[in-house]
Scaffold this active site. Sequence first.
Site, PDB file in Angstrom:
ATOM      1  N   ARG A  13      -9.791 -48.632  39.529  1.00 52.98           N
ATOM      2  CA  ARG A  13      -8.817 -48.136  38.543  1.00 52.98           C
ATOM      3  C   ARG A  13      -9.540 -47.572  37.322  1.00 52.98           C
ATOM      4  O   ARG A  13      -9.025 -46.679  36.660  1.00 52.98           O
ATOM      5  CB  ARG A  13      -7.915 -49.289  38.063  1.00 52.98           C
ATOM      6  CG  ARG A  13      -6.867 -49.685  39.069  1.00 52.98           C
ATOM      7  CD  ARG A  13      -5.938 -50.718  38.480  1.00 52.98           C
ATOM      8  NE  ARG A  13      -5.528 -50.264  37.162  1.00 52.98           N
ATOM      9  CZ  ARG A  13      -4.996 -51.030  36.233  1.00 52.98           C
ATOM     10  NH1 ARG A  13      -4.791 -52.291  36.460  1.00 52.98           N
ATOM     11  NH2 ARG A  13      -4.660 -50.525  35.067  1.00 52.98           N
ATOM     12  N   LYS A  61     -11.538 -44.047  29.897  1.00 55.51           N
ATOM     13  CA  LYS A  61     -10.272 -44.349  30.580  1.00 55.51           C
ATOM     14  C   LYS A  61      -9.122 -44.504  29.590  1.00 55.51           C
ATOM     15  O   LYS A  61      -8.045 -43.932  29.769  1.00 55.51           O
ATOM     16  CB  LYS A  61     -10.442 -45.639  31.390  1.00 55.51           C
ATOM     17  CG  LYS A  61      -9.155 -46.339  31.765  1.00 55.51           C
ATOM     18  CD  LYS A  61      -9.439 -47.681  32.405  1.00 55.51           C
ATOM     19  CE  LYS A  61      -8.237 -48.573  32.543  1.00 55.51           C
ATOM     20  NZ  LYS A  61      -7.824 -49.255  31.313  1.00 55.51           N
ATOM     21  N   ASN A  62      -9.338 -45.281  28.528  1.00 52.51           N
ATOM     22  CA  ASN A  62      -8.215 -45.573  27.642  1.00 52.51           C
ATOM     23  C   ASN A  62      -7.900 -44.431  26.676  1.00 52.51           C
ATOM     24  O   ASN A  62      -6.854 -44.437  26.041  1.00 52.51           O
ATOM     25  CB  ASN A  62      -8.431 -46.908  26.912  1.00 52.51           C
ATOM     26  CG  ASN A  62      -8.256 -48.090  27.881  1.00 52.51           C
ATOM     27  OD1 ASN A  62      -7.734 -47.913  28.991  1.00 52.51           O
ATOM     28  ND2 ASN A  62      -8.702 -49.262  27.481  1.00 52.51           N
ATOM     29  N   ARG A  88      -0.315 -49.886  33.281  1.00 49.81           N
ATOM     30  CA  ARG A  88       0.141 -50.206  31.938  1.00 49.81           C
ATOM     31  C   ARG A  88       0.461 -48.937  31.140  1.00 49.81           C
ATOM     32  O   ARG A  88       1.456 -48.858  30.423  1.00 49.81           O
ATOM     33  CB  ARG A  88      -0.986 -50.994  31.245  1.00 49.81           C
ATOM     34  CG  ARG A  88      -0.744 -51.337  29.822  1.00 49.81           C
ATOM     35  CD  ARG A  88       0.280 -52.424  29.691  1.00 49.81           C
ATOM     36  NE  ARG A  88       0.520 -52.765  28.299  1.00 49.81           N
ATOM     37  CZ  ARG A  88       1.508 -53.536  27.907  1.00 49.81           C
ATOM     38  NH1 ARG A  88       2.355 -54.041  28.780  1.00 49.81           N
ATOM     39  NH2 ARG A  88       1.668 -53.821  26.643  1.00 49.81           N
ATOM     40  N   CYS A 131      -3.160 -54.573  34.450  1.00 45.97           N
ATOM     41  CA  CYS A 131      -3.850 -55.842  34.685  1.00 45.97           C
ATOM     42  C   CYS A 131      -3.025 -57.004  34.176  1.00 45.97           C
ATOM     43  O   CYS A 131      -2.402 -56.917  33.119  1.00 45.97           O
ATOM     44  CB  CYS A 131      -5.203 -55.835  33.975  1.00 45.97           C
ATOM     45  SG  CYS A 131      -6.396 -54.737  34.743  1.00 45.97           S
ATOM     46  N   ARG A 178       2.329 -59.389  28.054  1.00 50.04           N
ATOM     47  CA  ARG A 178       2.035 -58.037  27.551  1.00 50.04           C
ATOM     48  C   ARG A 178       3.335 -57.361  27.101  1.00 50.04           C
ATOM     49  O   ARG A 178       3.794 -56.386  27.702  1.00 50.04           O
ATOM     50  CB  ARG A 178       1.334 -57.195  28.626  1.00 50.04           C
ATOM     51  CG  ARG A 178      -0.011 -57.753  29.027  1.00 50.04           C
ATOM     52  CD  ARG A 178      -0.804 -56.810  29.917  1.00 50.04           C
ATOM     53  NE  ARG A 178      -1.427 -55.744  29.159  1.00 50.04           N
ATOM     54  CZ  ARG A 178      -2.303 -54.886  29.674  1.00 50.04           C
ATOM     55  NH1 ARG A 178      -2.659 -54.966  30.928  1.00 50.04           N
ATOM     56  NH2 ARG A 178      -2.840 -53.943  28.927  1.00 50.04           N
ATOM     57  N   PRO A 179       3.961 -57.855  26.023  1.00 51.99           N
ATOM     58  CA  PRO A 179       5.222 -57.251  25.582  1.00 51.99           C
ATOM     59  C   PRO A 179       5.013 -55.859  24.983  1.00 51.99           C
ATOM     60  O   PRO A 179       3.884 -55.497  24.630  1.00 51.99           O
ATOM     61  CB  PRO A 179       5.717 -58.226  24.498  1.00 51.99           C
ATOM     62  CG  PRO A 179       4.515 -58.931  24.019  1.00 51.99           C
ATOM     63  CD  PRO A 179       3.512 -58.942  25.154  1.00 51.99           C
ATOM     64  N   ASP A 210     -12.207 -56.104  26.262  1.00 56.11           N
ATOM     65  CA  ASP A 210     -12.493 -55.494  27.567  1.00 56.11           C
ATOM     66  C   ASP A 210     -13.954 -55.649  27.980  1.00 56.11           C
ATOM     67  O   ASP A 210     -14.334 -55.258  29.086  1.00 56.11           O
ATOM     68  CB  ASP A 210     -12.091 -54.006  27.577  1.00 56.11           C
ATOM     69  CG  ASP A 210     -10.592 -53.831  27.418  1.00 56.11           C
ATOM     70  OD1 ASP A 210      -9.857 -54.819  27.620  1.00 56.11           O
ATOM     71  OD2 ASP A 210     -10.147 -52.716  27.086  1.00 56.11           O
TER      72      ASP A 210
HETATM   73  N1  EPU Z   1       1.360 -56.931  21.719  1.00 53.79           N
HETATM   74  C1  EPU Z   1       2.632 -57.390  21.434  1.00 53.79           C
HETATM   75  N2  EPU Z   1       3.653 -56.480  21.363  1.00 53.79           N
HETATM   76  C2  EPU Z   1       3.447 -55.140  21.581  1.00 53.79           C
HETATM   77  C3  EPU Z   1       2.150 -54.695  21.895  1.00 53.79           C
HETATM   78  C4  EPU Z   1       1.119 -55.613  21.952  1.00 53.79           C
HETATM   79  O1  EPU Z   1       2.854 -58.595  21.240  1.00 53.79           O
HETATM   80  O2  EPU Z   1       4.422 -54.376  21.515  1.00 53.79           O
HETATM   81  C5  EPU Z   1       0.236 -57.888  21.767  1.00 53.79           C
HETATM   82  C6  EPU Z   1      -0.326 -58.039  23.178  1.00 53.79           C
HETATM   83  O3  EPU Z   1       0.388 -58.996  23.937  1.00 53.79           O
HETATM   84  C7  EPU Z   1      -1.764 -58.438  22.916  1.00 53.79           C
HETATM   85  C8  EPU Z   1      -2.094 -57.691  21.606  1.00 53.79           C
HETATM   86  O4  EPU Z   1      -0.845 -57.377  21.006  1.00 53.79           O
HETATM   87  O5  EPU Z   1      -1.846 -59.813  22.691  1.00 53.79           O
HETATM   88  C9  EPU Z   1      -2.897 -56.411  21.765  1.00 53.79           C
HETATM   89  O6  EPU Z   1      -2.270 -55.563  22.724  1.00 53.79           O
HETATM   90  P1  EPU Z   1      -2.534 -53.978  22.719  1.00 53.79           P
HETATM   91  O7  EPU Z   1      -1.222 -53.314  22.527  1.00 53.79           O
HETATM   92  O8  EPU Z   1      -3.621 -53.686  21.757  1.00 53.79           O
HETATM   93  O9  EPU Z   1      -3.045 -53.734  24.193  1.00 53.79           O
HETATM   94  P2  EPU Z   1      -2.609 -52.587  25.215  1.00 53.79           P
HETATM   95  O10 EPU Z   1      -2.375 -51.318  24.485  1.00 53.79           O
HETATM   96  O11 EPU Z   1      -1.561 -53.090  26.119  1.00 53.79           O
HETATM   97  C10 EPU Z   1      -4.996 -51.642  25.604  1.00 53.79           C
HETATM   98  C11 EPU Z   1      -5.887 -51.397  26.781  1.00 53.79           C
HETATM   99  C12 EPU Z   1      -6.429 -52.715  27.288  1.00 53.79           C
HETATM  100  C13 EPU Z   1      -7.143 -53.448  26.153  1.00 53.79           C
HETATM  101  C14 EPU Z   1      -6.234 -53.585  24.929  1.00 53.79           C
HETATM  102  C15 EPU Z   1      -6.941 -54.166  23.709  1.00 53.79           C
HETATM  103  C16 EPU Z   1      -4.891 -49.432  27.828  1.00 53.79           C
HETATM  104  C17 EPU Z   1      -4.176 -48.875  28.981  1.00 53.79           C
HETATM  105  N3  EPU Z   1      -5.130 -50.739  27.843  1.00 53.79           N
HETATM  106  O12 EPU Z   1      -3.923 -52.453  26.067  1.00 53.79           O
HETATM  107  O13 EPU Z   1      -7.377 -52.354  28.275  1.00 53.79           O
HETATM  108  O14 EPU Z   1      -7.516 -54.741  26.581  1.00 53.79           O
HETATM  109  O15 EPU Z   1      -5.734 -52.278  24.554  1.00 53.79           O
HETATM  110  O16 EPU Z   1      -8.042 -53.393  23.368  1.00 53.79           O
HETATM  111  O17 EPU Z   1      -5.282 -48.723  26.920  1.00 53.79           O
HETATM  112  C18 EPU Z   1      -8.741 -52.645  30.148  1.00 53.79           C
HETATM  113  O18 EPU Z   1      -9.144 -51.478  29.978  1.00 53.79           O
HETATM  114  O19 EPU Z   1      -9.293 -53.448  30.956  1.00 53.79           O
HETATM  115  C19 EPU Z   1      -7.588 -53.117  29.388  1.00 53.79           C
HETATM  116  C20 EPU Z   1      -6.883 -54.193  29.722  1.00 53.79           C
END
Ligand code: EPU
Length: 418
Positions: free
Chosen positions: A399, A22-23, A93, A117, A122-123, A308
């Site tokens: 999803r 998925k990701n 997202r 989610c 989630r900034p 995850d």
């Molecule tokens: N963060 C910031 N600023 C940013 C980006 C991230 O502060 O600009 C912080 C987040 O708040 C968090 C940390 O950095 O505390 C990590 O966030 P990351 O950017 O790695 O997460 P993401 O890209 O939003 C993806 C997956 C998530 C998974 C995370 C961590 C997708 C669509 N989502 O999220 O997947 O938990 O990486 O591995 O790829 C899931 O599949 O259930 C899911 C939530």
Amino acid sequence: MEKYVINGGRELFGEVTISGAKNAAASILPGTLLVEGICRIRNVPDIHDVRLTLDILDSLGVTHRHIDRSVLEIDCRRIESHAVPAELGVRMRASHFFLGALLARTGDASSPLPGGCDLGKRPIDQHLKGFEAMGAAVQLYDNYIRVTIPEGKKLHGADICFDMVTVGATMNLMLAAALADGDTMLRNAAREPHIVDLAGFINAMGGDISGAGTDTITIHGVSSMHGGEYSLIPDQIEAGTYMAAAAAAGGSVKICNVIPEHLSCIADVLKDMNVSVKEGDGSVQVTRNGRLKSTDIITAAYPGFPTDMQPQIGALMCLADGSSSIYEAVWTDRFRYLEELRRMGALSDINGQHAVIRGGELNGASLTACDLRAGAAMIIAALAARGRTEIRNVRLIERGYQDIVGKLSKLGADIHAE
Ligand code: EPU
């Protein structure tokens, strides 16, 4: 379908085949916008988030067709719009990946602030900081983000060091930098398997990325990319979820179409809980040896224990002998599933990002999935619980899991959708 109904207590036996990640699909499907040609993508999971991503591509004037259930052809020779429609973008997202890809290809991209989610804050400041470092102007208005390159200019390479390890920003800036002038360095980059997969896709289409899978990624911008064929990696978290399901229900399950190396830290935790995990060639065999034992986990970016998988292992801890603990280091609010599992008799103390779980017997109950992995955790708990469990809000589970009811039924679970 509205809900899943599960009668617990059936052991699981047989084989289950894991779908594409998925990701990885989340960034690679928007990444086809980089390509002035036709991309054939294999091993695409048939899940709600992919269908939504295809709807967004359609809305941009891009055409796609299914060759079969898991093979897609996407034709991005023509792009008619630069704006992700609000009603589609807010529903997931990963809509922010359209910003990086459209900015790279057209110099102008807008998208609503992303949904997905609800796991706490989630900034996307790191994504925007990177776009700006590459010469883009960022505007925020009415919950919409627009990124543009000044008239007559191109995105240029930049040296970007992330303030924290972020999967999303690492992938978004790989997309943005793929067609930029010059080289971009991403430091403190995330190393998840789907980041290596995105680099593999971009390189297969004529891009030039090295270092993916390490904490420093170099993207040499190319002037254009051509069509081609690419197969997505199998889903690490879907595989881990079936490993946890086998551990909860008992029995012995062969999990096929996986990359065992991606599963090693999940396997280590299961082994610690008294579950045997044997690596095969593209598969793992998971067998529960006896009663589950308690353990402790701390989530971390890859190659650490994946956030995850935290809820699925948390569900196992609710069944294990003794007291277990979780420190959730990535998300500020990922324990709501434990509150829901209390309806089944699960005992937990939650203090911010730390939880202590005392294992015991679980009883069937009426539950509501609060996010994708929370829903998976509820299914896992229900497989081992006494009696009947109903799980509502299953669209959140759909999803990210292709045909979870069919796959579990084939293994012998008593589960159906109503
Ligand atoms: N963060 C910031 N600023 C940013 C980006 C991230 O502060 O600009 C912080 C987040 O708040 C968090 C940390 O950095 O505390 C990590 O966030 P990351 O950017 O790695 O997460 P993401 O890209 O939003 C993806 C997956 C998530 C998974 C995370 C961590 C997708 C669509 N989502 O999220 O997947 O938990 O990486 O591995 O790829 C899931 O599949 O259930 C899911 C939530």
